[in-house]
Design a protein around this motif. Structure first.
Motif, mmCIF file in Angstrom:
data_model
loop_
_atom_site.group_PDB
_atom_site.id
_atom_site.type_symbol
_atom_site.label_atom_id
_atom_site.label_comp_id
_atom_site.label_asym_id
_atom_site.label_seq_id
_atom_site.Cartn_x
_atom_site.Cartn_y
_atom_site.Cartn_z
ATOM 1 N N ILE A 33 -10.323 -49.442 25.113
ATOM 2 C CA ILE A 33 -11.363 -48.832 24.178
ATOM 3 C C ILE A 33 -12.104 -49.623 23.315
ATOM 4 N N GLU A 34 -13.590 -50.050 23.486
ATOM 5 C CA GLU A 34 -14.178 -50.770 22.577
ATOM 6 C C GLU A 34 -14.800 -49.909 21.485
ATOM 7 N N ILE A 35 -14.534 -50.225 20.064
ATOM 8 C CA ILE A 35 -14.518 -49.585 19.238
ATOM 9 C C ILE A 35 -15.783 -49.476 18.617
ATOM 10 N N LEU A 36 -16.526 -48.460 18.401
ATOM 11 C CA LEU A 36 -17.888 -48.425 17.860
ATOM 12 C C LEU A 36 -17.936 -47.880 16.636
ATOM 13 N N PHE A 37 -17.202 -46.986 16.092
ATOM 14 C CA PHE A 37 -17.002 -46.374 14.828
ATOM 15 C C PHE A 37 -15.689 -46.198 14.341
ATOM 16 N N HIS A 67 -17.628 -37.636 0.673
ATOM 17 C CA HIS A 67 -17.931 -38.124 1.911
ATOM 18 C C HIS A 67 -16.905 -39.002 2.403
ATOM 19 N N ARG A 68 -17.168 -39.456 3.705
ATOM 20 C CA ARG A 68 -16.391 -40.358 4.225
ATOM 21 C C ARG A 68 -16.992 -41.722 4.574
ATOM 22 N N TYR A 69 -16.398 -42.795 4.329
ATOM 23 C CA TYR A 69 -17.239 -44.170 4.690
ATOM 24 C C TYR A 69 -16.830 -44.250 6.228
ATOM 25 N N VAL A 70 -17.588 -44.754 7.023
ATOM 26 C CA VAL A 70 -17.437 -45.111 8.454
ATOM 27 C C VAL A 70 -18.043 -46.408 8.765
ATOM 28 N N ILE A 71 -16.985 -47.432 9.179
ATOM 29 C CA ILE A 71 -17.569 -48.725 9.406
ATOM 30 C C ILE A 71 -18.249 -48.637 10.786
ATOM 31 N N GLU A 121 -20.902 -42.106 4.898
ATOM 32 C CA GLU A 121 -21.969 -43.401 4.570
ATOM 33 C C GLU A 121 -21.568 -44.337 5.368
ATOM 34 N N THR A 122 -22.277 -44.753 6.222
ATOM 35 C CA THR A 122 -22.188 -46.077 7.316
ATOM 36 C C THR A 122 -22.153 -47.329 6.558
ATOM 37 N N ILE A 123 -21.150 -48.038 6.738
ATOM 38 C CA ILE A 123 -21.055 -49.364 6.213
ATOM 39 C C ILE A 123 -20.821 -50.505 7.300
ATOM 40 N N THR A 124 -21.109 -51.630 7.039
ATOM 41 C CA THR A 124 -20.727 -52.688 7.952
ATOM 42 C C THR A 124 -19.220 -53.420 7.527
ATOM 43 N N ALA A 125 -18.917 -54.295 8.462
ATOM 44 C CA ALA A 125 -17.525 -54.599 8.235
ATOM 45 C C ALA A 125 -17.382 -55.443 6.846
ATOM 46 N N LEU A 126 -18.418 -55.895 6.517
ATOM 47 C CA LEU A 126 -18.416 -56.940 5.212
ATOM 48 C C LEU A 126 -18.278 -56.059 3.968
ATOM 49 N N SER A 150 -21.725 -41.620 15.566
ATOM 50 C CA SER A 150 -22.111 -42.414 14.529
ATOM 51 C C SER A 150 -21.383 -41.672 13.208
ATOM 52 N N LYS A 151 -21.153 -40.345 13.436
ATOM 53 C CA LYS A 151 -20.535 -39.495 12.160
ATOM 54 C C LYS A 151 -19.243 -38.657 12.574
ATOM 55 N N ALA A 152 -18.842 -38.840 13.496
ATOM 56 C CA ALA A 152 -17.973 -38.079 14.297
ATOM 57 C C ALA A 152 -16.457 -38.591 13.916
ATOM 58 N N ALA A 153 -16.436 -39.657 13.653
ATOM 59 C CA ALA A 153 -14.913 -40.517 13.435
ATOM 60 C C ALA A 153 -14.048 -39.836 12.308
ATOM 61 N N PRO A 154 -14.281 -39.200 11.211
ATOM 62 C CA PRO A 154 -13.549 -38.671 10.438
ATOM 63 C C PRO A 154 -13.059 -37.187 10.744
ATOM 64 N N ILE A 155 -13.570 -36.755 12.096
ATOM 65 C CA ILE A 155 -12.970 -35.529 12.414
ATOM 66 C C ILE A 155 -11.532 -35.567 12.870
ATOM 67 N N LEU A 156 -11.404 -37.111 13.478
ATOM 68 C CA LEU A 156 -9.852 -37.603 14.042
ATOM 69 C C LEU A 156 -8.864 -37.355 12.875
ATOM 70 N N CYS A 157 -9.340 -37.279 11.738
ATOM 71 C CA CYS A 157 -8.020 -37.222 10.584
ATOM 72 C C CYS A 157 -8.648 -36.298 9.550
ATOM 73 N N ALA A 158 -9.669 -36.511 8.972
ATOM 74 C CA ALA A 158 -10.239 -35.418 7.843
ATOM 75 C C ALA A 158 -10.278 -34.144 8.560
ATOM 76 N N GLY A 159 -10.917 -34.189 9.737
ATOM 77 C CA GLY A 159 -11.079 -32.694 10.406
ATOM 78 C C GLY A 159 -9.864 -32.157 10.822
ATOM 79 N N ILE A 160 -9.142 -32.778 11.743
ATOM 80 C CA ILE A 160 -7.866 -32.154 12.145
ATOM 81 C C ILE A 160 -6.797 -31.786 10.837
#
Length: 348
Positions: A32-36, A337-341, A316-321, A151-161
């Motif tokens: 998998i290429e990780i997008l978020f 909210h959740r920060y998403v890289i 809140e979408t952030i960059t790796a930096l 771009s917003k769904a990633a936290p469902i994989l932990c915070a959601g479940i």
């Protein structure tokens, strides 16, 4: 596969770019290429050594959305180009009673965590989602419904479940009176999911300032836990309370809020509890319980539920930096909210 991530090299150290190798595809693997990648409060606990010694250098992250870029010869469920997710686990024994019952999180032989665990095959240390690529056993990859904004769904994989699983287990449904303690990354998802299940939801918080935020995501209102009069008036008014606060606190002020046969379920690892007062438990047949995440099947279920009901985490979408800056913010508070890289910001 050569790739890059952000790793800590010791307790409480800042995360820095780290070049490393992902394993070659096994026959049952998905590349998998990780997008978020979402940032979870448990990432901080782990890197800070709060849950014991860790195998540094370590790349955290278990809220992963990505695109399939390769599949092993025996993979049947996924194909190149699919949008997929990976949560808190990447393997388990698949043979014990719990695994066969789709509760891999309780694997009798211990599940393999997305980061900081030994791979069951080669013994290497798993590295998480703050990276450009990941290779995961097919059974621990889930489909991301097309209706969800990746771009917003990633936290469902932990915070959601983590919040969905106890709401389902304790049969929250239409008319259930639910209290959610805390309106942070977990709490706001608990509110959204409980509302979608038809529950009457109140946010229990120390701050009067959370009223508008709570109502904006469907809660009927708030109960201020520092207001002794309001807390007394709210006695026996909840069937179920979901405690999402990730730091040590006193449960005793909340148990009288439960009605007869009510349950308070803790989803945060907060260490030693205050000495529980037994009278409210005995005289109301009330319970204090704990809940982890859910299994892979239930994780797919919550993604589908969110797609059906139009539920997305507040992010809140952030960059790796900006990872270390986000961590600093989480150390100081528990934002709603959740920060998403955005992993496109991380270049090889």
């Amino acid at each position: 596969m050569k790739t890059i991530g952000y790793a800590a090299h010791g307790v409480s150290e800042e995360l820095v770019p780290y070049h490393f190798e992902r394993r070659e595809l096994r026959s049952n693997d998905v590349s998998i290429e990780i997008l978020f990648s979402g940032i979870c409060h448990s990432d901080l606990h782990t890197i800070n050594g709060d849950w014991g010694e860790q195998p540094y250098p370590l790349i955290p992250g278990h809220e992963i959305i990505g695109k399939v870029v390769g599949v092993g010869a025996d993979v049947k469920t996924f194909k190149v180009g699919d949008h997929v997710g990976v949560g808190c686990m990447v393997d388990s024994c698949q043979e014990c009673k719990q695994c066969k019952g789709h509760e891999e999180q309780f694997c009798s032989n211990g599940f393999t965590a997305t980061y900081g665990s030994k791979d069951r095959v080669d013994g290497s240390i798993t590295q998480g989602g703050y990276s450009k690529h990941i290779v995961v056993r097919e059974e621990f990859v889930v489909n991301v419904p097309k209706q969800l904004d990746i771009s917003k769904a990633a936290p469902i994989l932990c915070a959601g479940i983590t919040t969905y699983s106890p709401l389902k287990k304790w049969n929250v449904t239409k008319g259930t009176r639910v209290g959610v303690i805390g309106l942070g990354g977990l709490g706001h998802m608990g509110v959204k999911l409980a509302v979608a299940m038809g529950a009457e939801v109140t946010v229990i918080t120390r701050s009067k300032d959370k009223l508008e935020s709570a109502k904006a995501i469907g809660a009927k209102g708030i109960l201020v836990s520092t207001d002794a009069s309001a807390m007394e008036k709210a006695s026996n008014s909840f069937d179920f309370i979901l405690d999402t606060v990730p730091v040590k606190h006193d449960f005793n002020i909340y148990t009288p809020l439960l009605d007869i046969d009510g349950s308070l379920v803790v989803v945060g690892q907060i260490g030693a509890m205050e000495e529980p007062q037994t009278l409210p438990l005995i005289f109301g047949r009330r319970r204090i319980s704990g809940s982890l995440i859910g299994g892979v099947k239930e994780t797919q279920e919550v993604l589908d539920f969110c797609a059906e009901h139009g539920i997305l985490p507040e992010v809140e979408t952030i960059t790796a930096l900006e990872i270390n800056k986000a961590w600093e913010s989480l150390q100081k508070s528990n934002p709603a909210h959740r920060y998403v890289i955005d992993m496109n910001s991380l270049n090889l």
